[in-house]
Design an enzyme around this catalytic site. Structure first.
Site, PDB file in Angstrom:
ATOM      1  N   ARG A 170       0.832  -1.215   0.000  1.00  4.81           N
ATOM      2  CA  ARG A 170       0.000   0.000   0.000  1.00  4.81           C
ATOM      3  C   ARG A 170       0.863   1.260   0.000  1.00  4.81           C
ATOM      4  NH1 ARG A 170      -3.699  -3.208  -1.938  1.00  4.81           N
ATOM      5  NH2 ARG A 170      -4.371  -4.779  -0.456  1.00  4.81           N
ATOM      6  N   GLU A 293      -6.118 -12.139   8.182  1.00  5.81           N
ATOM      7  CA  GLU A 293      -5.802 -12.226   6.750  1.00  5.81           C
ATOM      8  C   GLU A 293      -4.682 -13.230   6.493  1.00  5.81           C
ATOM      9  OE1 GLU A 293      -5.199  -8.075   5.674  1.00  5.81           O
ATOM     10  OE2 GLU A 293      -7.348  -7.860   5.332  1.00  5.81           O
ATOM     11  N   ASP A 367     -11.916  -1.006   7.843  1.00  8.75           N
ATOM     12  CA  ASP A 367     -10.553  -0.999   7.313  1.00  8.75           C
ATOM     13  C   ASP A 367     -10.170   0.337   6.678  1.00  8.75           C
ATOM     14  OD1 ASP A 367      -8.082  -1.738   6.496  1.00  8.75           O
ATOM     15  OD2 ASP A 367      -8.717  -3.032   4.861  1.00  8.75           O
ATOM     16  N   GLU A 389      -4.974   3.133  15.388  1.00 10.74           N
ATOM     17  CA  GLU A 389      -4.159   2.992  14.178  1.00 10.74           C
ATOM     18  C   GLU A 389      -4.860   3.691  13.019  1.00 10.74           C
ATOM     19  OE1 GLU A 389      -3.055  -1.061  13.218  1.00 10.74           O
ATOM     20  OE2 GLU A 389      -2.622  -0.559  11.137  1.00 10.74           O
ATOM     21  N   GLU A 395      -4.482   4.191   0.767  1.00 12.27           N
ATOM     22  CA  GLU A 395      -4.955   2.995   0.068  1.00 12.27           C
ATOM     23  C   GLU A 395      -6.377   3.178  -0.458  1.00 12.27           C
ATOM     24  OE1 GLU A 395      -4.902  -0.472   2.581  1.00 12.27           O
ATOM     25  OE2 GLU A 395      -5.937  -1.738   1.126  1.00 12.27           O
ATOM     26  N   TRP A 535     -15.122  -9.960   1.472  1.00 11.19           N
ATOM     27  CA  TRP A 535     -14.204  -9.331   0.508  1.00 11.19           C
ATOM     28  C   TRP A 535     -14.971  -8.629  -0.607  1.00 11.19           C
ATOM     29  CZ3 TRP A 535     -10.081 -13.794  -0.325  1.00 11.19           C
ATOM     30  CH2 TRP A 535      -9.240 -13.844   0.797  1.00 11.19           C
TER      31      TRP A 535
HETATM   32  C1  GCV Z   1      -0.909  -5.066   5.777  1.00 10.72           C
HETATM   33  C2  GCV Z   1      -5.898  -4.002   4.559  1.00 10.72           C
HETATM   34  C3  GCV Z   1      -4.873  -3.863   3.481  1.00 10.72           C
HETATM   35  C4  GCV Z   1      -3.743  -4.867   3.645  1.00 10.72           C
HETATM   36  C5  GCV Z   1      -3.170  -4.717   5.059  1.00 10.72           C
HETATM   37  C6  GCV Z   1      -4.290  -4.941   6.066  1.00 10.72           C
HETATM   38  C7  GCV Z   1      -3.820  -4.764   7.491  1.00 10.72           C
HETATM   39  O1  GCV Z   1      -6.629  -5.177   4.403  1.00 10.72           O
HETATM   40  O2  GCV Z   1      -5.469  -3.999   2.229  1.00 10.72           O
HETATM   41  O3  GCV Z   1      -2.771  -4.595   2.667  1.00 10.72           O
HETATM   42  O4  GCV Z   1      -2.107  -5.609   5.275  1.00 10.72           O
HETATM   43  O5  GCV Z   1      -5.307  -4.001   5.836  1.00 10.72           O
HETATM   44  O6  GCV Z   1      -4.038  -3.693   8.024  1.00 10.72           O
HETATM   45  O7  GCV Z   1      -3.242  -5.674   8.064  1.00 10.72           O
END
Ligand code: GCV
Length: 693
Positions: A170, A293, A367, A389, A395, A535
């Site tokens: 990202r 994930e 997210d 966070e 992104e 998703w």
């Molecule tokens: C680092 C989102 C992003 C992912 C990222 C994830 C996270 O899903 O698309 O790239 O992974 O957040 O924060 O862990």
């Protein structure tokens, strides 16, 4: 002189012509307005070094050998405009200043006035030096100074999602800043410039590597590389953290398990922590993405997130390290609303985390969307240290090319009431604030000059969440482009309207996660064929012939019950839900009557149109300062605004074409038809969009 004479002769310029030019050119320039010095953006908000530094008298504490104080003195010599009195740095044991705070005030004596920077520790003096420079550079009167300042939270961190092969997940500003290949032997001077920029806004912790971590980051060669960076950052008050892969004991240590309850696993982490601290004595600790994930974690063994975090915390505790454990979890086996899953998993663990664990919660429950409600975990885990966070990298807000100033987004979450205690806001529940960095190896660090403002405002708000985003925008503009009132007048509204514009053209009225698959570049509200339900954008908007939106009230997923009762009661009814979040919490008919008159459908279209129109207005404002901003930065921004205008229209048109394919409603009068049919939008492919792992 000779060369000049020859030159004149060669070009046949007569003395008359020279005199004419000398008289007319300044007049012409005056008419066109000031032309700023060319900048490639490298110097950020810190400004280009003055050709002749102001000859201020700077007095360091006698006998100090602190490299941090040396940096403070150097910063004042380099960047402080002329002030009419000596500046003295004083270490004073004033408890009101805390460990990192500082005071700025005028001391008067028979000999005249002295500007005092006071702090209990050397880092406070460095922060005070940066604050003084900022104050004077933004037009403040040094003679009237009387302030103390200390950070609201002890840990103000950047999280780099940088892989050790140089790819930034990202990331939209080039490859990783860290040249792992040449470290530790070659220490790029740029690392110190990076640390200086962070210290100037109070950032004091850096996670070097991606939360989707490679175990290799914890091997001896990489520890040595991280140690070289830590050595550079230390005098700037910055501690280094590493993302830790939970399965590292298996991958590096050859153990058959990574079960946190297994004594050999705990021993492996203890030894690993000891090894790291031998090289990095002030190592901050580990950041962990577990059971999220596809990442490994304690849940793989039936252990809880607290079990996993506490085991690592035990390994770090003898050295004073901290575990930052992310609450960004959602499971493919869990059919409940994704927005509820982090709370469901973590809230029952309140009070079970060790003292040196901080649970890091994304600003919203899904997210990093352009707008989300505040995460329900804030205020709901009073016996646990929490971090918020944020994503500084954009992104979901147009990568590097769209101008979106994130101050309003950060401030909106930080100021959100939790409802759990009178007056409690998200900010007041925090032990740490983290921002996913937008920094790479591009010359301008962040891929665009305006993305620098997001790094800047993140640091400023992490230090003081009560700062007004507009005030921070103004101080950034003056430090970045100079004190031209016309620039300030044009650029401030551009920045302040920009985030809402992105919300409007990508997901108005609380719609979210409508992005194309994988790279998240551009619209994909129609996507419905991905392996996991959550998703798919259709999971989030739930639009159909009769209505649109996600019912998160008691008649739906009841996610509102995760909020404090006063907040939940407001969210239970569309009439009392803020319009910005309407479709996040409610599924409503297309003809639902909106407060301002008109139907939901008309209001939705109005907001899409408003988003596109705001980008056009931003372009016009930028055009108005053409001669007032140096050409390289003006031109790049202008080109990016053209991209943004095109893509805002694309978002609006694709989204409306899709909604109309479901509701079969006409557009309101005056609203233009999409440029293409829905199929055209569905067929767009971008296999090379950046930042996609
Ligand atoms: C680092 C989102 C992003 C992912 C990222 C994830 C996270 O899903 O698309 O790239 O992974 O957040 O924060 O862990």
């Amino acid at each position: 002189m000779t060369a000049m004479r020859q030159g004149r002769h060669r070009h046949g310029i007569t003395g008359w012509a020279v005199r004419f030019c000398a008289a007319v050119l300044p007049l012409l320039l005056l008419l066109l307005g000031p032309v700023a010095r060319a900048s490639d953006g490298y110097s950020l908000w810190l400004g280009e070094p003055a050709p002749t530094p102001a000859a201020n008298r700077i007095e360091a504490p006698a006998g100090s050998s602190s490299p941090t104080i040396a940096l403070a003195v150097a910063e004042l010599r380099r960047s402080l405009p002329r002030v009419p009195m000596p500046v003295r740095l004083v270490l004073a044991d004033d408890p009101a200043l805390g460990d990192e705070g500082f005071g700025l005030r005028i001391a008067r004596s028979g000999k005249g006035q002295t500007l005092l920077i006071t702090a209990r520790r050397d880092i406070g003096l460095l922060y005070g030096a940066f604050a003084l420079v900022r104050h004077v550079r933004t037009g403040g009167d040094p003679g009237g100074l009387a302030l103390t300042s200390r950070p609201a939270v002890p840990l103000r961190m950047l999280n780099h999602w940088d892989n050790i092969d140089g790819f930034v997940e990202r990331g939209y500003a080039g490859r990783s800043l860290w040249d792992w290949w040449t470290l530790p032997d070659f220490v790029d001077p740029r690392y110190a410039d990076y640390a200086r920029a962070n210290a100037s806004v109070g950032i004091n912790a850096i996670v070097l590597n991606n939360v989707n971590a490679s175990a290799e980051s914890l091997t001896a060669p990489y520890i040595a590389k991280a140690a070289a960076l830590a050595d550079v950052f230390r005098p700037y008050g910055i501690r280094v953290f590493l993302s830790a892969r939970f399965s590292a004991p298996q991958e590096l240590g050859g153990l058959p398990t990574a079960d946190p309850r297994n004594p050999s696993v705990a021993a492996w982490w203890r030894e690993k922590a000891d090894e790291i601290y031998r090289s990095i004595p002030d190592f901050g600790g580990f950041l962990v993405k577990a059971n999220s994930e596809g990442q490994p974690g304690p849940r793989d063994y039936g252990a809880s997130h607290a079990d996993g975090a506490n085991m690592l915390a035990t390994a770090l505790a003898p050295h004073g390290g901290t575990v930052i454990w992310r609450a960004f979890v959602y499971a493919d086996t869990d059919p409940t609303d994704r927005a509820k899953q982090a709370y469901a998993e973590f809230q029952p663990l309140d009070g079970r985390f060790a003292d040196n664990v901080i649970v890091q919660v994304k600003n919203g429950p899904i997210d990093f969307q352009p707008r989300e409600p505040a995460h329900p975990l804030f205020g709901a885990m009073p016996a646990t240290r929490l971090a918020a966070e944020f994503q500084i990298t954009k992104e979901y807000l147009g990568f590097a090319t769209h101008l979106a100033y994130l101050g309003p987004l950060f401030a909106e979450t930080l100021a959100a009431p939790t409802g759990h205690r009178p007056g409690q806001t998200v900010a007041s529940t925090l032990s740490a604030i983290a921002g996913v960095a937008n920094i790479g190896r591009d010359r301008d660090w962040t891929g665009s000059v305006f993305n620098q403002a997001n790094w800047y405002v993140f640091g400023r708000l992490a230090w003081d969440p009560a700062l007004a985003p507009e005030a921070v925008a103004r101080e950034w503009i003056v430090q970045t482009f100079g004190a031209d009132p016309a620039v300030l007048a044009a650029v401030t509204p551009m920045m302040m309207q920009s985030r809402e514009a992105v919300v409007d053209y990508t997901g108005p009225l609380g719609l979210a996660h409508l992005f194309a698959t994988g790279h998240h570049y551009g619209p994909g509200p129609w996507v419905d064929d991905l392996a996991r339900p959550e998703w798919n954008p259709v999971y989030y908007h739930r639009a159909g012939p009769s209505g649109i939106g996600f019912d998160r009230t008691a008649s739906g997923s009841n996610a509102i019950a995760q909020y404090a009762p006063t907040i939940a009661a407001r969210l239970a009814r569309p009439e009392t839900t803020p319009p910005e979040l309407l479709l996040w919490f409610h599924h409503l008919p297309w003809d639902f009557p909106m407060p301002g008159g008109g139907t939901l459908w008309h209001e939705l279209v109005r907001r899409y149109d408003r988003g596109v129109a705001t980008v056009h207005a931003m372009r016009r404002r930028w055009a108005s300062v053409r001669r007032r901003i140096d050409e390289p930065r003006w031109h790049k921004t202008d080109s990016f605004l053209a991209i943004q205008a095109r893509e805002a229209a694309w978002w609006r048109d694709a989204s409306l074409a899709y909604w109309m394919s479901l509701n079969h409603l006409p557009l309101p009068p005056g609203s233009a038809a999409p440029a293409h049919d829905l199929e055209w939008y569905r067929q767009q492919r971008f296999p090379h969009a950046p930042g996609n792992p």
